[in-house]
Scaffold this motif. Sequence first.
Motif, mmCIF file in Angstrom:
data_model
loop_
_atom_site.group_PDB
_atom_site.id
_atom_site.type_symbol
_atom_site.label_atom_id
_atom_site.label_comp_id
_atom_site.label_asym_id
_atom_site.label_seq_id
_atom_site.Cartn_x
_atom_site.Cartn_y
_atom_site.Cartn_z
ATOM 1 N N UNK A 113 0.829 -1.208 0.000
ATOM 2 C CA UNK A 113 0.000 0.000 0.000
ATOM 3 C C UNK A 113 0.863 1.257 0.000
ATOM 4 N N UNK A 114 1.987 1.203 0.705
ATOM 5 C CA UNK A 114 2.892 2.352 0.710
ATOM 6 C C UNK A 114 3.392 2.694 -0.675
ATOM 7 N N UNK A 115 3.670 1.668 -1.472
ATOM 8 C CA UNK A 115 4.116 1.884 -2.858
ATOM 9 C C UNK A 115 2.966 2.379 -3.722
ATOM 10 N N UNK A 116 1.822 1.694 -3.620
ATOM 11 C CA UNK A 116 0.720 2.025 -4.533
ATOM 12 C C UNK A 116 0.116 3.392 -4.237
ATOM 13 N N UNK A 117 0.293 3.875 -3.044
ATOM 14 C CA UNK A 117 -0.154 5.239 -2.713
ATOM 15 C C UNK A 117 0.394 6.245 -3.728
ATOM 16 N N UNK A 118 1.649 6.044 -4.157
ATOM 17 C CA UNK A 118 2.270 6.974 -5.102
ATOM 18 C C UNK A 118 1.974 6.631 -6.564
ATOM 19 N N UNK A 119 1.604 5.373 -6.822
ATOM 20 C CA UNK A 119 1.443 4.906 -8.207
ATOM 21 C C UNK A 119 0.042 5.184 -8.750
ATOM 22 N N UNK A 120 -1.003 4.908 -7.936
ATOM 23 C CA UNK A 120 -2.330 5.043 -8.530
ATOM 24 C C UNK A 120 -3.496 5.005 -7.567
ATOM 25 N N UNK A 121 -3.263 5.244 -6.265
ATOM 26 C CA UNK A 121 -4.342 5.099 -5.292
ATOM 27 C C UNK A 121 -5.438 6.143 -5.473
ATOM 28 N N UNK A 122 -5.060 7.424 -5.505
ATOM 29 C CA UNK A 122 -6.055 8.484 -5.647
ATOM 30 C C UNK A 122 -7.061 8.488 -4.518
ATOM 31 N N UNK A 123 -8.307 8.848 -4.836
ATOM 32 C CA UNK A 123 -9.373 8.853 -3.849
ATOM 33 C C UNK A 123 -9.126 9.827 -2.719
ATOM 34 N N UNK A 124 -9.375 9.383 -1.492
ATOM 35 C CA UNK A 124 -9.186 10.240 -0.318
ATOM 36 C C UNK A 124 -7.875 9.927 0.400
ATOM 37 N N UNK A 125 -6.961 9.235 -0.281
ATOM 38 C CA UNK A 125 -5.647 8.922 0.285
ATOM 39 C C UNK A 125 -4.873 10.220 0.520
ATOM 40 N N UNK A 134 0.909 13.297 -1.076
ATOM 41 C CA UNK A 134 0.725 13.138 -2.516
ATOM 42 C C UNK A 134 0.235 11.742 -2.908
ATOM 43 N N UNK A 135 -0.690 11.712 -3.826
ATOM 44 C CA UNK A 135 -1.139 10.487 -4.473
ATOM 45 C C UNK A 135 -1.617 10.865 -5.861
ATOM 46 N N UNK A 136 -2.000 9.876 -6.666
ATOM 47 C CA UNK A 136 -2.472 10.177 -8.019
ATOM 48 C C UNK A 136 -3.212 8.967 -8.564
ATOM 49 N N UNK A 137 -3.875 9.165 -9.701
ATOM 50 C CA UNK A 137 -4.441 8.041 -10.437
ATOM 51 C C UNK A 137 -3.374 7.482 -11.354
ATOM 52 N N UNK A 138 -3.376 6.167 -11.513
ATOM 53 C CA UNK A 138 -2.378 5.542 -12.357
ATOM 54 C C UNK A 138 -2.760 4.114 -12.657
ATOM 55 N N UNK A 139 -1.829 3.306 -13.143
ATOM 56 C CA UNK A 139 -2.140 1.921 -13.513
ATOM 57 C C UNK A 139 -2.373 1.045 -12.294
ATOM 58 N N UNK A 140 -3.034 -0.086 -12.525
ATOM 59 C CA UNK A 140 -3.062 -1.135 -11.508
ATOM 60 C C UNK A 140 -1.653 -1.714 -11.393
ATOM 61 N N UNK A 141 -1.366 -2.379 -10.290
ATOM 62 C CA UNK A 141 -0.001 -2.863 -10.082
ATOM 63 C C UNK A 141 -0.017 -4.314 -9.621
#
Length: 487
Positions: free
Chosen positions: A36-48, A51-58
Amino acid sequence: MNFKINDLRTSIEYLKTFPNQILETDVEVDPFAEISGIYRYVGAGGTVKRPTKLGPAMIFNNVKGHENSKVLIGLLASRERVGLLLNEKPEKLGFLLKESLNNPIDPIAVSNNEAKCQEVVHLASDSGFDIRKLIPAPTNTEEDAGPYITMGMCYGTNPINGLSDITIHRLCLQSKDEISMYFVPGRHLDALRMMYEKDNKPMPISISIGVDPAIEIASCFEPPTTPLGFNELSIAGGLRNEPVKLVNCLTVNEKAIANAEYVIEGELIPNRRIREDINTNTGKAMPEFPGYTGSSKPELPVIKVKAVTHRKNPIMQSCIGPSEEHVNMAGIPTEASILILLEKALPGNIKNVYAHPSGGGKYMAIIQFIKRSPSDEGKHRQAALLAFTAFSELKHVILVDEDVDIFDSNDVLWAMNTRFQGDKDIITIPGVSCHPLDPSQTPEYSNSISQVGISCKTIFDCTVPFHLKDKFQRSVFKEVDIKKWIK
């Protein structure tokens, strides 16, 4: 769409035909907080937390302590990706689910020999059996009560009439063969559990992980749209125009999704409770959709695991609670539920509905309303009231005109800034039941709140009064073909 999606693996293969939708890594990852720590930066988005963002599934191909297993996260954490997987434009997904709800196809049973989910079988009676070693369930943060199954399709059956229900719940792996299960009040499976408990009988339950995304989306419908006894798998059947395949479990009297990556078979033990953070004592559970970590519950029902079955080289599917993935799973069925009621009550006035990410797909809806005549004035506020009826956990409704892009937050805020006056365009409805995970719904926060879970629901009317529409025309630009200048 010629590519036929009927399980998680075909979903992944289909997305690989598009750029920037799937990211794979072979670097070892620890399921404790790192995924989750990694995916927060890759594509989590939402109310995380930013910094976070939309991106690919991983996809993590090398999970520490879990050889021959993978973890997938963020499959539905993009409305565009959901559109690809359901073969629909992102802005029309609510309408697609509405049509599937109106044209359901019931699931069917297949033989155990046909069930891919039972290629490998682990019985709780086997020596060394431990669900924590068999299932690479991530621990989302270092504060969490433990590893959580966040994308488990929980399936149970009414002991009186034999009707079944499927929903997603917060499931914490507590020991080698026990899982705690959190129920938001009013959930159908909890009603079924209480029926069994009343007779002091264990409730058979299956948890299917890693399935066709159509099932994951359909399972998130809630009452009154899908009342007790309505099997949401029939909506998934409508989405795919073919029935979902179920299979009999091996150790309990229940069915599971036949092509799931993992299936946990077990029983909810009557009158048995466990403290959710018994292994950590942090007072925390896991990150939830409003963007905060939920408090651990002092007493939760317990699932006694009887078996774990899975496909060869299984893929564990997970999500981050506050991510865009929850927004889409909860929000698109919310949109469909609101559309169904509003189109019946106000035909021709509703252009679209959007469950906004800032509300986790539950707390906020934006309604795009068309005023065609003076008699439509006031109906837009009626639409907002009906939306609260269609989805009881809704807290805020923003009303906008048909020229506002409800999927563009800047455009919605533009409408609020130029078509809204706080002293006349806010309608409050205090003292109404909402969703218990909103931390502002406490008597300590507001003396208008009598108990936890009560909220003040609010309508923000950002529409232009019909008699003033001519004074609120947006600037009209010349229509051109930009390909002449930009290739």
